[in-house]
Design a protein around this motif. Structure first.
Motif, PDB file in Angstrom:
ATOM      1  N   GLU A 269      29.379  38.324   0.189  1.00 18.84           N
ATOM      2  CA  GLU A 269      28.507  36.915   0.448  1.00 18.84           C
ATOM      3  C   GLU A 269      29.218  35.788   0.715  1.00 18.84           C
ATOM      4  OE1 GLU A 269      25.347  36.658   0.224  1.00 18.84           O
ATOM      5  OE2 GLU A 269      24.652  38.700  -0.367  1.00 18.84           O
ATOM      6  N   ASN A 270      28.582  34.624   0.725  1.00 13.74           N
ATOM      7  CA  ASN A 270      29.083  33.390   0.837  1.00 13.74           C
ATOM      8  C   ASN A 270      30.025  33.018  -0.352  1.00 13.74           C
ATOM      9  OD1 ASN A 270      28.626  32.216   3.491  1.00 13.74           O
ATOM     10  ND2 ASN A 270      26.337  32.141   2.728  1.00 13.74           N
ATOM     11  N   MET A 271      30.831  32.049   0.049  1.00 10.31           N
ATOM     12  CA  MET A 271      31.965  31.594  -0.993  1.00 10.31           C
ATOM     13  C   MET A 271      31.601  30.076  -1.431  1.00 10.31           C
ATOM     14  SD  MET A 271      34.568  33.658  -1.552  1.00 10.31           S
ATOM     15  CE  MET A 271      35.809  32.805  -2.070  1.00 10.31           C
ATOM     16  N   TYR A 272      31.482  29.968  -2.560  1.00  8.39           N
ATOM     17  CA  TYR A 272      30.802  28.596  -3.187  1.00  8.39           C
ATOM     18  C   TYR A 272      31.943  27.820  -3.539  1.00  8.39           C
ATOM     19  CZ  TYR A 272      26.317  30.591  -2.987  1.00  8.39           C
ATOM     20  OH  TYR A 272      25.070  31.157  -2.353  1.00  8.39           O
ATOM     21  N   GLU A 273      31.941  26.258  -3.715  1.00 10.53           N
ATOM     22  CA  GLU A 273      32.932  25.457  -4.236  1.00 10.53           C
ATOM     23  C   GLU A 273      33.407  26.021  -5.428  1.00 10.53           C
ATOM     24  OE1 GLU A 273      31.800  21.421  -3.518  1.00 10.53           O
ATOM     25  OE2 GLU A 273      32.065  21.745  -1.255  1.00 10.53           O
ATOM     26  N   SER A 274      32.552  26.413  -6.332  1.00  5.09           N
ATOM     27  CA  SER A 274      32.906  26.893  -7.592  1.00  5.09           C
ATOM     28  C   SER A 274      31.970  27.888  -8.170  1.00  5.09           C
ATOM     29  CB  SER A 274      33.014  25.730  -8.680  1.00  5.09           C
ATOM     30  OG  SER A 274      31.752  25.574  -8.867  1.00  5.09           O
ATOM     31  N   THR A 275      32.148  28.766  -9.100  1.00  3.09           N
ATOM     32  CA  THR A 275      31.168  29.472  -9.503  1.00  3.09           C
ATOM     33  C   THR A 275      30.332  28.990 -10.575  1.00  3.09           C
ATOM     34  OG1 THR A 275      32.751  30.410 -11.369  1.00  3.09           O
ATOM     35  CG2 THR A 275      32.901  31.336  -9.235  1.00  3.09           C
TER      36      THR A 275
ATOM     37  N   TYR B  38      29.206  26.437   5.465  1.00  3.67           N
ATOM     38  CA  TYR B  38      29.729  27.255   6.392  1.00  3.67           C
ATOM     39  C   TYR B  38      29.087  28.731   5.848  1.00  3.67           C
ATOM     40  CZ  TYR B  38      33.659  29.064   9.218  1.00  3.67           C
ATOM     41  OH  TYR B  38      34.378  29.772   9.993  1.00  3.67           O
ATOM     42  N   ASP B  39      28.248  29.383   6.645  1.00  3.19           N
ATOM     43  CA  ASP B  39      27.396  30.293   6.294  1.00  3.19           C
ATOM     44  C   ASP B  39      28.122  31.698   6.813  1.00  3.19           C
ATOM     45  OD1 ASP B  39      25.722  32.005   5.291  1.00  3.19           O
ATOM     46  OD2 ASP B  39      24.059  31.227   6.496  1.00  3.19           O
ATOM     47  N   GLN B  40      28.834  32.556   6.050  1.00  3.26           N
ATOM     48  CA  GLN B  40      29.625  33.480   6.600  1.00  3.26           C
ATOM     49  C   GLN B  40      29.452  34.868   5.651  1.00  3.26           C
ATOM     50  OE1 GLN B  40      32.484  32.920   9.072  1.00  3.26           O
ATOM     51  NE2 GLN B  40      30.952  31.658   9.404  1.00  3.26           N
ATOM     52  N   ARG B  41      28.637  35.796   6.406  1.00  2.00           N
ATOM     53  CA  ARG B  41      28.338  36.883   5.557  1.00  2.00           C
ATOM     54  C   ARG B  41      28.283  38.232   6.241  1.00  2.00           C
ATOM     55  NH1 ARG B  41      22.395  35.341   4.078  1.00  2.00           N
ATOM     56  NH2 ARG B  41      22.724  33.847   5.658  1.00  2.00           N
ATOM     57  N   ILE B  42      28.672  39.291   5.768  1.00  6.20           N
ATOM     58  CA  ILE B  42      28.682  40.528   6.431  1.00  6.20           C
ATOM     59  C   ILE B  42      27.731  41.394   5.579  1.00  6.20           C
ATOM     60  CG2 ILE B  42      30.797  40.119   7.874  1.00  6.20           C
ATOM     61  CD1 ILE B  42      32.080  42.022   6.006  1.00  6.20           C
TER      62      ILE B  42
END
Ligand SMILES: NC(=O)c1ccc[n+]([C@@H]2O[C@H](COP(=O)([O-])OP(=O)(O)OC[C@H]3O[C@@H](n4cnc5c(N)ncnc54)[C@H](O)[C@@H]3O)[C@@H](O)[C@H]2O)c1
Length: 335
Positions: free
Chosen positions: A251-257, A235-239
């Protein structure tokens, strides 16, 4: 004071809101209604709520507020019935696909003095809010260009698409609202180009699955929106907001860092896969804001007019797709 809530629609987003209500202080899910009994039964059981008919929720004395999370073409009638019954209303986006029906339902809301909040959840995303705070604090100067990238991991079922009102009014409507949230000025011109690139069956709905939209405001601020119903990487969500004194982006959110480096390079975990995971903090903040507005008697935001303005932009984009030209929008009077 605890707000007693009835949920109308136990589908994808209904389940998300039931979860958010359960996690919200001063809110309790009392009853669930759905056109499919099994859907209502299963969600109600999960939250120790009752199953009732729509009328049994809208007309009930033990319900203070309704969440309208049924398909888009049911929203306007449910807003009208709920406002007339004196309920506070949270309604999912879009309010309706017809501007006239939106105006008519908002007129009833105004006449009855009902509280109405519209589900533009991305305004409550902590990352996007942080960008907006930087803009409000003057950190990047005057906003000049906004870029919004919003791509779903995969298309919804064709039956959903057939009732959705099309990509621009169903999906891009979130981005039209985000554009307004970030630009700080109402767009006055819209142009759109769209294609079917993901699944040829979507052309038969008929709908498109990929779109590029450009907005311009009276002072010349620009916004570009890129939407696709497919992103194989999640799910690509950036502004990104470019201003006269700098730039702010989320930036995008990842399942973990967690990040792993090997001889092949750097590897990151997948993106959070879809709206339930990616925007859960936003849904929680959204429900908390609604409950706060109802308990304190203060006006909620985003409002019905925000819902109408986003639909006006979507309609203009549809017209631009049809004519191949950019379409003027009167930002002050969304008629
Ligand atoms: N804000 C967001 O992130 C977000 C995400 C998804 C969907 N939505 C919006 O939420 C709405 C619902 O979408 P969804 O994806 O949950 O759809 P869905 O098809 O998964 O669920 C809709 C549910 O409503 C039920 N239903 C159908 N007609 C009904 C009626 N007349 N009364 C009561 N229930 C009825 C269906 O049986 C189904 O369980 C749409 O307007 C959509 O645009 C918003």
């Amino acid at each position: 004071m605890t707000i007693r809530i009835g949920l109308l629609g136990a589908g994808r987003i209904g389940k998300v809101h039931a979860k958010a209500i359960a996690a919200t202080a001063d809110a309790r899910l009392v009853a669930v209604a759905d056109a499919v009994d099994a859907a209502a039964q299963s969600l109600a059981a999960e939250h120790a709520a009752a199953v009732r008919s729509i009328d049994g929720i809208v007309g009930a004395d033990d319900i203070d507020a309704v969440f309208i999370t049924s398909p888009t073409d049911t929203h306007a009638d449910l807003i009208v019935a709920s406002a007339q019954a004196g309920k506070a209303i949270f309604c999912e986006k879009p309010i309706d696909l017809s501007r006239q029906r939106v105006r008519d339902s908002l007129a009833v809301v105004e006449r009855t003095g009902a509280t109405l909040m519209v589900g533009f959840n991305r305004r409550f995303d902590p990352n996007f809010r942080a960008v907006r705070r930087q803009i409000d604090g003057g950190m990047i100067g005057d906003v000049e260009m906004v870029t919004i990238i919003s791509r779903d991991p995969g298309p919804p079922p064709l039956e959903y698409l057939a009732r959705s009102g099309g990509l621009l009014r169903d999906m891009t409507i979130h981005d039209f609202d985000m554009a307004r949230f970030l630009l700080g000025e109402e767009p006055s011109e819209v142009s759109a180009l769209g294609s079917v690139l993901v699944d040829p069956a979507i052309a038969g709905v008929p709908d498109i699955d990929s779109v590029a939209v450009t907005l311009r405001t009276p002072s010349g601020k620009l916004c570009q929106i890129s939407n696709s119903r497919r992103a194989v990487y999640g799910y690509d969500q950036r502004i990104e907001v470019h201003g006269s004194a700098g730039m702010a982006r989320a930036e995008n959110m990842y399942e973990s860092t967690a990040e792993v480096a090997t001889a092949d390079g750097y590897h990151r975990p997948p993106l959070m896969n879809f709206f339930l995971e990616r925007y859960m903090p936003a849904y929680l903040a959204e429900v908390a804001a609604f409950v706060h507005a109802v308990t304190t008697g203060t006006p909620p935001s985003p409002t019905g007019i925000d819902g109408l303005r986003a639909l006006v932009l979507a309609d203009a984009a549809v017209e631009s797709l049809r004519t191949g030209r950019s379409v003027a929008v009167d930002g002050l009077d969304p008629s």
